[in-house]
Each structure stands twice: as C-alpha cells, then as structure tokens.
Design a protein around this motif. Structure first.
Motif, PDB file in Angstrom:
ATOM      1  N   GLY A   1      18.441  -8.610  16.644  1.00 52.97           N
ATOM      2  CA  GLY A   1      19.111  -8.257  17.890  1.00 52.97           C
ATOM      3  C   GLY A   1      20.409  -9.029  18.047  1.00 52.97           C
ATOM      4  O   GLY A   1      20.900  -9.621  17.085  1.00 52.97           O
ATOM      5  N   TRP A   2      20.925  -9.026  19.260  1.00 51.74           N
ATOM      6  CA  TRP A   2      22.266  -9.578  19.480  1.00 51.74           C
ATOM      7  C   TRP A   2      22.306 -10.468  20.715  1.00 51.74           C
ATOM      8  O   TRP A   2      21.922 -10.050  21.801  1.00 51.74           O
ATOM      9  CB  TRP A   2      23.275  -8.431  19.632  1.00 51.74           C
ATOM     10  CG  TRP A   2      23.155  -7.490  18.484  1.00 51.74           C
ATOM     11  CD1 TRP A   2      22.445  -6.334  18.453  1.00 51.74           C
ATOM     12  CD2 TRP A   2      23.708  -7.674  17.184  1.00 51.74           C
ATOM     13  NE1 TRP A   2      22.518  -5.775  17.204  1.00 51.74           N
ATOM     14  CE2 TRP A   2      23.304  -6.578  16.406  1.00 51.74           C
ATOM     15  CE3 TRP A   2      24.511  -8.656  16.588  1.00 51.74           C
ATOM     16  CZ2 TRP A   2      23.663  -6.432  15.068  1.00 51.74           C
ATOM     17  CZ3 TRP A   2      24.874  -8.500  15.267  1.00 51.74           C
ATOM     18  CH2 TRP A   2      24.450  -7.399  14.521  1.00 51.74           C
ATOM     19  N   ASP A   3      22.775 -11.667  20.518  1.00 53.20           N
ATOM     20  CA  ASP A   3      22.943 -12.631  21.602  1.00 53.20           C
ATOM     21  C   ASP A   3      24.320 -12.346  22.209  1.00 53.20           C
ATOM     22  O   ASP A   3      25.294 -13.028  21.914  1.00 53.20           O
ATOM     23  CB  ASP A   3      22.863 -14.035  21.002  1.00 53.20           C
ATOM     24  CG  ASP A   3      22.808 -15.112  22.061  1.00 53.20           C
ATOM     25  OD1 ASP A   3      22.598 -14.773  23.240  1.00 53.20           O
ATOM     26  OD2 ASP A   3      22.981 -16.288  21.702  1.00 53.20           O
TER      27      ASP A   3
ATOM     28  N   ILE B   1      30.204 -10.866   9.964  1.00 50.33           N
ATOM     29  CA  ILE B   1      29.246 -11.867   9.515  1.00 50.33           C
ATOM     30  C   ILE B   1      29.953 -12.845   8.571  1.00 50.33           C
ATOM     31  O   ILE B   1      30.959 -12.519   7.960  1.00 50.33           O
ATOM     32  CB  ILE B   1      28.001 -11.256   8.824  1.00 50.33           C
ATOM     33  CG1 ILE B   1      28.372 -10.487   7.572  1.00 50.33           C
ATOM     34  CG2 ILE B   1      27.242 -10.369   9.786  1.00 50.33           C
ATOM     35  CD1 ILE B   1      27.160 -10.156   6.710  1.00 50.33           C
ATOM     36  N   HIS B   2      29.415 -14.069   8.486  1.00 53.05           N
ATOM     37  CA  HIS B   2      29.954 -15.057   7.556  1.00 53.05           C
ATOM     38  C   HIS B   2      28.833 -15.480   6.601  1.00 53.05           C
ATOM     39  O   HIS B   2      27.697 -15.014   6.735  1.00 53.05           O
ATOM     40  CB  HIS B   2      30.547 -16.247   8.311  1.00 53.05           C
ATOM     41  CG  HIS B   2      29.628 -16.859   9.336  1.00 53.05           C
ATOM     42  ND1 HIS B   2      28.491 -17.545   8.995  1.00 53.05           N
ATOM     43  CD2 HIS B   2      29.679 -16.852  10.699  1.00 53.05           C
ATOM     44  CE1 HIS B   2      27.890 -17.965  10.094  1.00 53.05           C
ATOM     45  NE2 HIS B   2      28.583 -17.541  11.146  1.00 53.05           N
ATOM     46  N   MET B   3      29.163 -16.341   5.664  1.00 53.81           N
ATOM     47  CA  MET B   3      28.183 -16.697   4.627  1.00 53.81           C
ATOM     48  C   MET B   3      26.937 -17.377   5.210  1.00 53.81           C
ATOM     49  O   MET B   3      25.855 -17.251   4.657  1.00 53.81           O
ATOM     50  CB  MET B   3      28.828 -17.596   3.564  1.00 53.81           C
ATOM     51  CG  MET B   3      29.707 -16.862   2.566  1.00 53.81           C
ATOM     52  SD  MET B   3      28.951 -15.415   1.784  1.00 53.81           S
ATOM     53  CE  MET B   3      27.467 -16.114   1.114  1.00 53.81           C
TER      54      MET B   3
ATOM     55  N   ALA C   1      28.484  -3.059  16.451  1.00 54.05           N
ATOM     56  CA  ALA C   1      28.440  -1.908  15.542  1.00 54.05           C
ATOM     57  C   ALA C   1      28.876  -2.324  14.144  1.00 54.05           C
ATOM     58  O   ALA C   1      28.260  -1.951  13.139  1.00 54.05           O
ATOM     59  CB  ALA C   1      29.341  -0.789  16.072  1.00 54.05           C
ATOM     60  N   TYR C   2      29.935  -3.144  14.091  1.00 58.11           N
ATOM     61  CA  TYR C   2      30.438  -3.548  12.786  1.00 58.11           C
ATOM     62  C   TYR C   2      29.453  -4.463  12.071  1.00 58.11           C
ATOM     63  O   TYR C   2      29.149  -4.293  10.889  1.00 58.11           O
ATOM     64  CB  TYR C   2      31.801  -4.244  12.942  1.00 58.11           C
ATOM     65  CG  TYR C   2      32.522  -4.366  11.628  1.00 58.11           C
ATOM     66  CD1 TYR C   2      33.254  -3.296  11.124  1.00 58.11           C
ATOM     67  CD2 TYR C   2      32.437  -5.521  10.864  1.00 58.11           C
ATOM     68  CE1 TYR C   2      33.893  -3.382   9.898  1.00 58.11           C
ATOM     69  CE2 TYR C   2      33.066  -5.624   9.636  1.00 58.11           C
ATOM     70  CZ  TYR C   2      33.796  -4.549   9.161  1.00 58.11           C
ATOM     71  OH  TYR C   2      34.420  -4.629   7.939  1.00 58.11           O
ATOM     72  N   MET C   3      28.929  -5.446  12.832  1.00 51.22           N
ATOM     73  CA  MET C   3      28.040  -6.417  12.194  1.00 51.22           C
ATOM     74  C   MET C   3      26.694  -5.801  11.831  1.00 51.22           C
ATOM     75  O   MET C   3      26.070  -6.188  10.833  1.00 51.22           O
ATOM     76  CB  MET C   3      27.859  -7.634  13.106  1.00 51.22           C
ATOM     77  CG  MET C   3      29.120  -8.465  13.201  1.00 51.22           C
ATOM     78  SD  MET C   3      29.000  -9.790  14.407  1.00 51.22           S
ATOM     79  CE  MET C   3      27.955 -10.961  13.564  1.00 51.22           C
ATOM     80  N   ARG C   4      26.231  -4.842  12.614  1.00 53.13           N
ATOM     81  CA  ARG C   4      24.972  -4.168  12.297  1.00 53.13           C
ATOM     82  C   ARG C   4      25.101  -3.482  10.944  1.00 53.13           C
ATOM     83  O   ARG C   4      24.234  -3.579  10.081  1.00 53.13           O
ATOM     84  CB  ARG C   4      24.618  -3.157  13.377  1.00 53.13           C
ATOM     85  CG  ARG C   4      23.251  -2.499  13.135  1.00 53.13           C
ATOM     86  CD  ARG C   4      23.021  -1.280  14.002  1.00 53.13           C
ATOM     87  NE  ARG C   4      22.948  -1.603  15.420  1.00 53.13           N
ATOM     88  CZ  ARG C   4      23.823  -1.171  16.321  1.00 53.13           C
ATOM     89  NH1 ARG C   4      24.843  -0.394  15.958  1.00 53.13           N
ATOM     90  NH2 ARG C   4      23.693  -1.498  17.587  1.00 53.13           N
TER      91      ARG C   4
END
Length: 879
Positions: free
Chosen positions: A78-80, A48-50, A106-109
């Motif tokens: 959810g995820w695009d 994720i970013h700012m 998995a990482y971003m969740r």
RNA sequence: GCGAGAGUGGCGGAACUGGCAGACGCGCGAGACUUAGGAUCUCGUGGGCAACCGUGGGGGUUCAAAUCCCCCCUCUCGCACCA
C-alpha cells in the motif's frame, strides 16, 4: 528454442500471467498455517530507489518461500500517502497534492510490479483515500471517548518566516528545512495521544519481542526512559513559609543529606511565586527571558555552560533541616519530573559544576572505599552507585551502601509523609496535531455553547476539501476554507467551527497492518475475526530509521486497539528484520563538488578526473545512496538493462540482509552472468524432461547397486545437500547471500557433471537436479525460474509447486576426506570409506607417509578423533 | 559518557554447538573455442623461494581458537544535562 537469455520478454510475460491468474490472492484458510509477511509501505515520493528494491526483494523471498512451504501467506502492499512533500510540491510547482500523490503512486506501482513481487494487490490501501482516513477519525473518536486523545497547551516548533508549526522532522539543526530560519518554541493548543499510559507495557515486552534486533529494543527502552525514584516536598522557608512546598523528583534519594540547594526550571510558574516582591526579581526575569530566547537544542546540549540565578528564596531540606537557597538553572527541564530538583553537588556532576561556579557549599554524603574524598578537595562529583561507597553525614542512614540507602530512604519518605515513591518516564505523550493540509482532518467541532464536541460517527469521514489555497504562508490552508471551517454544532445545532489541524502522518502507519486483514470493510477499521486469523505480522521488514517512531507508535496502537476489542494481538510484529542501507562509493572534485560516475574521466588504474576541469577526483567514502552525494543507481535503468531477476538476485547476494550493502556494477554483472549460466545449462539438455519421470523405485535400485562412488551418486548428493542448505539458510536467519552461493555451487557442479558424463547415461539424476534447481531459485529469481520450468515441459506454475524435500541419507557420502593434524596443524588428508571404524582410521592416519615422516622418533602423547571430521595426533620429543 | 554492533585476501563476503580459515561472487592470471571477442567454457589465484606465517593488537584456556576468557586499539550507528 531461444538460445539466449532475454529477461525483458520473459519477465513481462510472467508478470502478466501472475496478474491474470491472481496467483498471489489469499484468503483466510484454516486448513493451512498462516503467515503474514510485511514490508514497510512506501511514501509515494515519485520513483522507487535501490533501498526499495532491497527491502521488497527480501520480503518477497520470504513470502514466496513460505507459500511454497504450504502456508497461507498474506503479503500486501500500500501507500503511506499523506505527508509534507506533496504539500510542498503544491506550493512550489502548483500541482495539487492529491494529483501529485496519485501520479506518483501510479508510477511507483508500475515500477514495483516490474520487479515481480508477489503481492496480493487486491488488498492495496492508500492512506489519503477517505475510505482509509475515515478510520483514523473513527479511532480518534474512540481514543477521545477513552481519554486516550486529549488537547492541551504545549510548546511546539514554530517558524516565524513561514508562520507555521513544524514537525520535529522538519527542524534541521534548529532551523526550518524550507527557509533556514531559526525555529522558536511557541505555546499552542495541540492534540495528544496518551501513549504514556502504555509506557510500562511498551517497556516490559522484551520477552515477546525476542525476534527483534537487540539494538531496536535498546533504542525503545532508552526512548521510554524509565526512572524509579521518589518525590519529596521541600517546605519553603523564605520569603513566604505559608506557600506550598516545592516538590522535587529524584532517583538519588540516598544523597538527600547532601542537597545544599535547589534548582528550578526557568519556564516553571514557581519562578514568579518565588521572586514576588524580592529585590532580585528584575535580574531573575531578565535571566529567564534570556534563556527562553536561546535555541532549545543548544541550551540542552551537555556541553552547554551551566548557568543560573539566585531567586532570593530559601527552602528547608527536610532531612538536614537546614535552610538551602533556591536557584533558577538553565539545565533543569520543566517537562520532566516536577520541573524542580534538589541539587547535590558532591554526587552529581552538573550540580557540582553549578555549585563551584556560584560558590554554593558542597556536602559529602557518600565516602568511597578508600576514604579519600573530602569536601575541601573534591575535583568532581562522586557518582558511583554500585554499592562500593558508604553513606556519611546522613544521620541514621550513615554507613549504608547506596542501594540499601535508596530503599531505606524511599521507605522513610513514605512513612514520614515527606513524599512518595514515583516512577518517571522520558516518554512524552504523542503530539499529533499538524497545522498542515495534506493529512487526516481531526474530527472535532468547537461550539461556543457546548465546547469541544466530537463529530458524530455517522458523519464520518470529515472529508479533506480539495479546493484550497497553497501559499506556504500564514495558517494552515484548511483554516482558510470557510466552507470547511464553518459548520453547526452536532449537539445544539448552533454555529460552530471545525478543528483545522490534521493528524500526524505517523497515525496512518500505526495501524495499516491491521487494515490489510480486511482492507475493504465498511463497518469497522478492522474486522476482528479476520485480524484474529492473520495477526500478528509474523515477519516485518524495514529500515532502522523507524526504530523508535513508527515501531513504537504501531505497538501503542496495537495495544490500544486490543483494548477496544478490535484485535487480540498484544504486539503487532512478532519478528523484525531491519535491513541495511544500500551504499556506493562517492567521488568529489574540489571545485565542482560531488560527481556522478558519468562526470568522471580516466580509469580505475590511472585515477579518475573531473570531466569539467580535469582535476583529480577524490574517491570518497562508501556512503548511503543519495541524490546529494550523486552516488545513486536508478532501479529502473538497472531493470531495463539486466532485468528484475538480476536486480533482485544481486541485492540478495551482495550482503546479508541486515548489513549495509555496497553497490558494485561488477557484482551486478556477476548476478546476471549466473542467471545466464542457469539458462544455458537447462537449454543444453533439450528433452530432458520430455519423457516420463523416473519410477519410484528407480533411485533406490541405483543406490543398492552403486556401493562405490559414481558421478550419479555424487550428483544426487550435491542436489540434496543444496536443498538442505538453501532451505536452512532461508529458514534460519534469512541468510539469502549464502543460499544464493549454494545455488551457484550447485550450478557449477551441474556443469561439471554434464561435461564429464555422457548424455543418456542416466538422465534421471540430472532431471532431479535441474527440477530442484529451478524450484530453489524461484523465490530469488522467479521469472527465469518460471520460464525455464515451462520450457522443460511443465504445465503448472512453479510458484505453486511445493518446496522440495531432501533425503538425509543421500547427503551422507560413501567416501570421506578426513584431515589429519599433527599437534593441531594440518599435515595430510585421508580418503577413506565412510564406514571405517575409529581404529581403522587412526591406523591409516599413523601409516600415512607424510605423517610417519613427521612423527618419526617422537612419542605419541595423545590421539584425538572427532567422528568423521578430524584426526589430531599429539606428539612430544622423545627423551 | 551510556547503549548496540563491527574489524577475516586486491574487493564484497563465507566458516552450524571451538575441529581443513578464505565457500560463493568480483577482480586478476593462464588456456580452449573463435575471423574476432569486453561472449562462452576450463583451470589457477591469502603471503613467502622455502621452513613457515597468516582472521585489528597483546595475553590466556585447549590436543585444537576467527569462534571461549581478560586487557587494549580502531570504526559505524543510536541516545545523550531526564535529576
């Protein structure tokens, strides 16, 4: 008790508790008003970013606030997950897109969970899963049945080096984003969605979208580009009058008497018909080929020189009955209107330039009010349309204004059967075919006998095969998988081939908000009763970059699904908030380019220098955070250092949500310091919540006895004023920055109170204040609020507490400070009891020492009194 | 060119239907507590010695304008040969 604020421990603790207790799970509940709060779902790019932190913090405040206000809040995530970066990673690093995408998710969740966002994770959807994209295919088939999905041949962007079609987004300034080769246009069979059938409805909904930013509506209106005009047939005069007439579209039928030539698009099939057997044929073909080789973006730039070639053919202007030449012109668009235009050099700047260049006659048909225009001395086309000019040289229509003539000539055209009224849109049908692997397979089978056959519903999903070659060369990887391509015809059972194109990823995001209503339904993409409960989305939050594409597609899909009976919603998103970008200053070294802050040596005062070469580093503009500009801040590092509450609080406080936010390390420190102050404030009054809460009558009694101002009544006023301010700031326009500022003022006031008032004097008011503080803080910084709530002896979860109410009566002060102006300038202030009358106040103002001095010897002309706000004494010099 | 939006202290930004310009935060200054503090707490902080001057510039309306009206300047974003 701990004496220090340690965000790391408490944040993980509460995230675990919320998860274990499934705090944010929600179901349809008709006993409460519903609220659907949605932020645009992310592409799983890796980390994720700012920008993510900002948009999800905004959405989370809204969702938590609405929950505490008693709504059943749907707040899903959810995820695009389909898209090109995954396929590129496969080509470059040899990782399968499926693996790459899943790892990123998995990482971003985990990163999102670390921010403490109030999602109902049981509704999580991932668009690259067959249980999601199956419904893309199902919807495609329904669209196909209704004629909303169709196949046609059309020009697409083609990279000759990569041998593949590129999406518009992958063409950067006319070049392939991967290999920098110039992109050419190529004719290919492509699937389209007939979004144009909804053009009028998409355009006319601005009354339903009053809570959308005006500029987004303007961009969509612009994109759809409605033009009202007429089609007119111009009969051919030479070389073959028996050929069909040339049909043109115009919005300027009022200028038709001024049409002295015609222009046809180079791509038009008319060209060959017109030049057949003519001496100019070779020259015309050469011109057409030259134009075709040109980059389309360059050719269609306004500055591009207008060029053309005469066909040798002539048409008849049906109004003047004169013979006019037919040209080919590079600026005429084949895709728009009829691909041919009538050219009116006197009243269209493009035609004027063209006619001047090729010495084509100019005929003036609208005269300006001054009467100063003349065919022999026209410097530019006269394009005024408001009605100032009058028609000339236009037969029976001469003398009319432009608006009158437009209406009259349109009617005349229809009556005389010269043509018909026509509305044109710039909006094109949506090309959804992609010659790419990582997307939804289009559920179509081609049979030599039966033709184009849809895959039967029972056979869905058409699963995307995993075992495919990734070379980045040649046709789509799918086309090379024999086991996928070769199939049998559902109709005749004979050998057949599957469509190997996949769908544009924008299809996935065009209806995901509907899927969240019933994410696990196995019968339908959308369970209508559930969608009826939740839809439309009450608040959508996301970036402005989707103003046209995603937001227009989603509106189209909602209308199409409504017409399929799947939802009653006409519009998907009632209210839209487009948050600003997260920006930061940049630094540049003339030899080493953009520099990270860690590449700088020196100081703010002495100036920064490049670590590598020691040259001064130029402080660049404040720009959107990006890897290439090296001005990024990693949210993970931020959260590890200060905690999620600080990260959230800073991004909410630093700027109003719709404006760009300038990053400031010192500002982050400030947010962290504020939370530390809250922590120490609550810790400083141990046992404040340990006794019983004050009895109902407690404060009422107090109020009666305390007619005068007291620290207690001041504190209570501050408490209730803050509740009001924070509530209204969130409710009205989502002004989180000022809501946070009010909380800061509240805390400052509480510090003042506890330093001035001895503990034990009256703890009830302080207790009321601190409870309110923690509840008001909860949407912004939920972890620290929850922790302090627990530490002060509460058993229930703070997020499930109702939002506090304020008492208007308590906000009114007993003592007022009234500014006194003389001639509109502030001269003094009056501190008076709130129940004083206008007369009392004016008298006091006039006897105020400073005021008496100022108005001495002058005549009072006027006395203005604004109820409880201001006194203005207007004086004049005495004669 | 068309459309949308913005110009306020050293900085980010406040100011509801015209009514105390600069809330809140950052930065800066002073003090307190400390062996020490870049921790914490308190106070101060638009400019000017002053009268006064101050919301991009110039007019106007009004008792009163950052706010309303007219003209101009600058910047950002989007669209841009659509007939």
């Amino acid at each position: 008790m701990e004496r220090t604020y340690l965000p790391d421990q408490i944040e993980q603790k509460w995230q675990r508790i919320w998860e274990e207790q499934q705090t944010f799970r929600v179901t349809e509940d008709t006993s409460r008003p519903k609220y659907y709060c949605l932020e645009m779902f992310p592409y799983p790019s890796g980390r994720i970013h700012m920008g993510h932190v900002r948009v999800y913090a905004i959405g989370d405040v809204i969702a938590r606030f609405k929950t505490m206000r008693g709504h059943a809040v749907l707040h899903p995530m959810g995820w695009d997950a389909f898209g090109l970066p995954a396929e590129n990673a496969a080509i470059e690093k040899g990782v399968h897109p499926d693996v790459w995408t899943r790892e990123n998710i998995a990482y971003m969740r985990q990163q999102l969970k670390r921010l403490g966002l109030s999602y109902d994770w049981s509704r999580e959807i991932t668009t690259c899963e067959p249980d999601y994209y199956k419904w893309n295919q199902w919807l495609f088939l329904k669209f196909f049945d209704k004629g909303l999905a169709y196949k046609k041949r059309s020009a697409v962007n083609w990279c000759p080096s990569c041998e593949t079609v590129l999406a518009n987004e992958q063409v950067e300034e006319g070049r392939c984003w991967r290999c920098d080769t110039a992109v050419v246009q190529k004719e290919l069979d492509q699937w389209f969605f007939r979004i144009t059938s909804y053009a009028e409805e998409l355009l006319g909904a601005s009354d339903q979208l009053s809570a959308w930013p005006a500029r987004v509506l303007a961009m969509q209106r612009n994109w759809i580009g409605k033009s009202v005009g007429v089609e007119v047939d111009f009969p051919l005069a030479e070389p073959a009058p028996e050929l069909p007439a040339i049909r043109i579209f115009t919005t300027r039928q009022d200028t038709i008497f001024g049409a002295t030539f015609m222009s046809v698009a180079p791509e038009s099939p008319l060209v060959e018909r017109l030049i057949a057997g003519q001496s100019q044929a070779a020259a015309v073909r050469e011109f057409v080929e030259r134009v075709a080789r040109q980059d389309k973006a360059v050719r269609l730039a306004k500055e591009h020189e207008k060029e053309g070639v005469f066909t040798g053919a002539y048409a008849i202007n049906p109004f003047t009955k004169t013979r006019i030449p037919i040209w080919i012109a590079n600026f005429v668009l084949y895709e728009y209107g009829t691909g041919a235009i009538m050219a009116v050099p006197a009243h269209d700047q493009r035609d004027f330039e063209f006619a001047t260049k090729y010495k084509i006659p100019i005929r003036l048909v609208i005269q300006n009010p001054e009467g100063s225009l003349g065919e022999d001395h026209l410097a530019a086309a006269y394009e005024e349309q408001e009605g100032a000019g009058r028609l000339v040289n236009s037969g029976q229509f001469s003398g009319r204004s432009v608006p009158e003539a437009k209406a009259d000539i349109a009617e005349f055209v229809e009556q005389q059967r010269l043509g018909r009224p026509m509305v044109n849109y710039r909006l094109r049908d949506w090309g959804v075919s992609r010659q790419r692997y990582w997307g939804t397979p289009i559920p179509i089978i081609y049979c030599k006998t039966c033709g184009t056959v849809p895959v039967p519903e029972a056979d869905l999903p058409v699963t995307l095969p995993k075992d495919v070659p990734f070379t980045g060369k040649g046709a789509s990887p799918l086309a090379q998988v024999t086991a996928f391509v070769e199939t049998s015809c559902p109709k005749c059972g004979g050998p057949a081939r599957r469509e190997t194109d996949t769908m544009d990823t924008f299809v996935d995001s065009s209806w995901y908000f509907l899927r969240y209503c019933s994410p696990h339904d196995e019968r339908l993409p959308v369970d209508p009763p559930k969608a009826d409960y939740w839809m439309p989305v009450d608040q959508y939050v996301g970036g402005i970059e989707h103003a046209v594409l995603h937001l227009l597609y989603a509106r189209f899909f909602t209308k199409a699904l409504r017409d399929l009976g799947l939802t009653k919603a006409n519009e998907p998103f009632t209210s839209l908030l487009t948050q600003g970008m997260v920006c930061k200053e940049t630094y540049r070294c003339e030899t080493h380019g953009w520099l990270f802050p860690t590449d700088l040596i020196g100081s703010e005062k002495e100036g920064w220098r490049c670590r590598q070469c020691g040259k001064p580093a130029e402080r660049g503009r404040v720009e959107k955070m990006s890897k290439s500009k090296k001005n990024i801040v990693d949210p993970e590092h931020l959260v590890n250092t200060y905690g999620a509450d600080t990260a959230r609080l800073f991004s909410l406080f630093a700027a109003p949500p719709e404006k760009d936010l300038e990053w400031s390390d010192a500002g982050v420190e400030g947010a962290y310091r504020f939370l530390g102050r809250v922590w120490r404030l609550v810790e400083s009054v141990p046992g404040i919540f340990s006794g019983k809460p004050p009895a109902d009558g407690h404060f009422r009694q107090q109020n009666e006895t305390a007619a005068e101002e007291s620290p207690i009544s001041e504190l209570r006023r501050l408490t209730h004023r803050t509740i009001k301010k924070v509530t209204e700031d969130i409710d009205r326009e989502f002004q989180f920055n000022t809501a946070v500022a009010a909380l800061m003022e509240f805390v400052n006031g509480l510090y003042k109170f506890s330093s001035e008032t001895k503990a034990g004097e009256d703890m009830a008011a302080l207790r009321e204040a601190l409870e309110a503080l923690l509840i008001l803080l909860a949407p912004f910084a939920p972890h620290i609020a929850e922790e302090l709530w627990e530490r002060t002896g509460h058993n229930e979860l703070l997020v499930q507490r109702p939002w506090p109410k304020y008492e208007e009566a308590l906000i009114k002060a007993n003592i007022l400070t009234i500014p006194i102006q003389v001639n509109g300038k502030l001269r003094s202030k009056l501190v008076i009891p709130a129940d004083w009358t206008k007369e009392q106040i004016l008298n006091a103002a006039l006897s105020d020492a400073k005021i008496t001095e100022l108005i001495k010897g002058k005549t009072i002309a006027k006395q203005i009194y604004i109820e409880k706000r201001l006194v203005n004494i207007v004086v004049e010099e005495s004669q």
